[in-house]
Design an enzyme around this catalytic site. Structure first.
Site, PDB file in Angstrom:
ATOM      1  N   ASN A 180       0.880  -1.176   0.000  1.00  0.00           N
ATOM      2  CA  ASN A 180       0.000   0.000   0.000  1.00  0.00           C
ATOM      3  C   ASN A 180       0.915   1.222   0.000  1.00  0.00           C
ATOM      4  OD1 ASN A 180      -1.761   2.068   0.574  1.00  0.00           O
ATOM      5  ND2 ASN A 180      -2.319   1.328   2.628  1.00  0.00           N
ATOM      6  N   TRP A 181       0.971   1.880  -1.139  1.00  0.00           N
ATOM      7  CA  TRP A 181       1.909   3.019  -1.262  1.00  0.00           C
ATOM      8  C   TRP A 181       1.351   4.311  -0.692  1.00  0.00           C
ATOM      9  CZ3 TRP A 181       4.326   2.254  -6.876  1.00  0.00           C
ATOM     10  CH2 TRP A 181       5.153   1.122  -6.834  1.00  0.00           C
ATOM     11  N   LYS A 182       0.108   4.258  -0.252  1.00  0.00           N
ATOM     12  CA  LYS A 182      -0.517   5.448   0.377  1.00  0.00           C
ATOM     13  C   LYS A 182      -0.291   6.694  -0.486  1.00  0.00           C
ATOM     14  CE  LYS A 182      -0.107   3.111   4.771  1.00  0.00           C
ATOM     15  NZ  LYS A 182       0.071   3.148   6.210  1.00  0.00           N
TER      16      LYS A 182
ATOM     17  N   HIS B 132      -9.318   0.939   4.990  1.00  0.00           N
ATOM     18  CA  HIS B 132      -8.045   1.089   5.695  1.00  0.00           C
ATOM     19  C   HIS B 132      -8.248   1.977   6.920  1.00  0.00           C
ATOM     20  CE1 HIS B 132      -3.954   2.308   6.607  1.00  0.00           C
ATOM     21  NE2 HIS B 132      -3.593   1.196   5.997  1.00  0.00           N
TER      22      HIS B 132
ATOM     23  N   GLU C  11      -5.220  -5.400  10.580  1.00  0.00           N
ATOM     24  CA  GLU C  11      -4.166  -4.423  10.827  1.00  0.00           C
ATOM     25  C   GLU C  11      -4.433  -3.714  12.146  1.00  0.00           C
ATOM     26  OE1 GLU C  11      -2.202  -3.004   6.978  1.00  0.00           O
ATOM     27  OE2 GLU C  11      -4.108  -1.945   7.078  1.00  0.00           O
TER      28      GLU C  11
ATOM     29  N   GLY D  44       2.648   1.807  10.870  1.00  0.00           N
ATOM     30  CA  GLY D  44       3.592   2.912  10.742  1.00  0.00           C
ATOM     31  C   GLY D  44       4.317   3.260  12.033  1.00  0.00           C
TER      32      GLY D  44
ATOM     33  N   SER E 212       3.605  -2.577  10.304  1.00  0.00           N
ATOM     34  CA  SER E 212       5.054  -2.638  10.482  1.00  0.00           C
ATOM     35  C   SER E 212       5.666  -3.983  10.083  1.00  0.00           C
ATOM     36  CB  SER E 212       5.441  -2.261  11.920  1.00  0.00           C
ATOM     37  OG  SER E 212       5.032  -0.931  12.194  1.00  0.00           O
TER      38      SER E 212
ATOM     39  N   GLY F  71       2.861  -1.153   4.306  1.00  0.00           N
ATOM     40  CA  GLY F  71       2.956   0.262   3.967  1.00  0.00           C
ATOM     41  C   GLY F  71       4.410   0.651   3.757  1.00  0.00           C
ATOM     42  N   GLY F  72       5.031   1.148   4.810  1.00  0.00           N
ATOM     43  CA  GLY F  72       6.390   1.701   4.729  1.00  0.00           C
ATOM     44  C   GLY F  72       7.384   0.818   3.981  1.00  0.00           C
TER      45      GLY F  72
END
Ligand code: PGA
Length: 253
Positions: A11-13, A97, A169, A175, A215, A236-237
């Site tokens: 998920n590149w947000k 999300h 999640e 994050g 994470s 994500g990150g």
């Protein structure tokens, strides 16, 4: 490990311009080309979807969006329909999300409408659920998950939901660098799977993929993936850098 094919989803947000997204997607295509027995999906921002779809041609990496609106068309300024996503090459869409729930007022009821819109356009919804830190500390984790699943999937029947992916999640792990322990994650996944069994029956519950998100990194993915009810990761990150993300795809090596 189960017979369910693992799904590693990025998920590149709100990161990467179209140009940067194409660069990253092209690099990822080279890096994960040899992956077998694992599905890979990336969800760039809306404006990059078309370009990334072109860049991914000839690869097995699936393209996802990060949201949609449930109406087919009309006076809904700023919104994007399922048909528009299909047209640009999406096969998946992330729905509900925690950032959308928290910052954009999404509710279980609106998420339910979005899941319905996605499925009716043959998009695979990646339906996100998870408790906040305060809810976990108050001992409410299971009741929160129970409500999110029941209300998000309200009025569906088994047949409607083919392909649906669930992502657990925990909000406190997103994050933050604080991953749920493998035991905490497994316990939540098992709870969700048994709830899905109650609601939709065993064939559905044993086939549905439940991803863990929060994470996930190259150094913790393997222990998580060893748990019997964890079928992949929503990342994500660590999905932003293709090298790092490819290590998650090859979690088994
Ligand atoms: P994170 O995000 O991997 O940066 O914690 C996960 C997510 O929001 O899906």
């Amino acid at each position: 490990m189960s017979s369910r094919t693992p799904l590693i989803a990025g998920n590149w947000k709100m990161h990467k311009t179209g140009f940067q997204a194409v660069e990253a997607a092209s690099q990822l295509k080279r890096l994960v080309n040899r992956a077998t027995d694992v599905e890979v999906m990336i969800a760039p921002t809306f404006t990059a979807l078309y370009q990334v779809a072109q860049a991914l041609k000839g690869s097995t990496i699936a393209l996802g969006a990060q949201n949609l609106y449930w109406e087919k068309q009309g006076a809904f300024t700023g919104e994007i329909s399922s048909e528009m996503l299909v047209e640009v090459g999406c096969s998946h869409v992330i729905i509900g999300h925690s950032e959308r729930r928290l910052f954009f007022g999404e509710t279980d009821a609106s998420i339910n409408l979005k899941i319905r819109a996605a499925l009716s356009a043959s998009l695979i919804p990646v339906f996100c659920i998870g408790e906040t830190e305060a809810q976990r500390e108050a001992g409410e984790t299971f009741s929160v998950l129970d409500k999110q699943v029941r209300d998000g999937l309200k009025d569906f029947v088994f047949d409607d939901l083919s392909g649906l992916v669930v992502a657990y999640e925990p909000v406190w792990a997103i994050g933050t660098g604080k991953t749920a322990s493998k035991e905490q994650a497994q316990e939540a996944h098992q709870f969700v799977r048994s709830l899905l069994d109650t609601l939709f029956g065993k064939p559905f519950a044993s086939a549905v993929r439940i991803l863990y998100g929060g994470s996930v990194k190259p150094d913790n993915v393997r222990v998580l993936m060893e748990m019997p009810d964890i079928d992949g990761a929503l990342v994500g990150g660590a999905s932003l850098d293709p090298e790092t993300f490819s290590k998650l795809v090859f979690f088994n090596e």
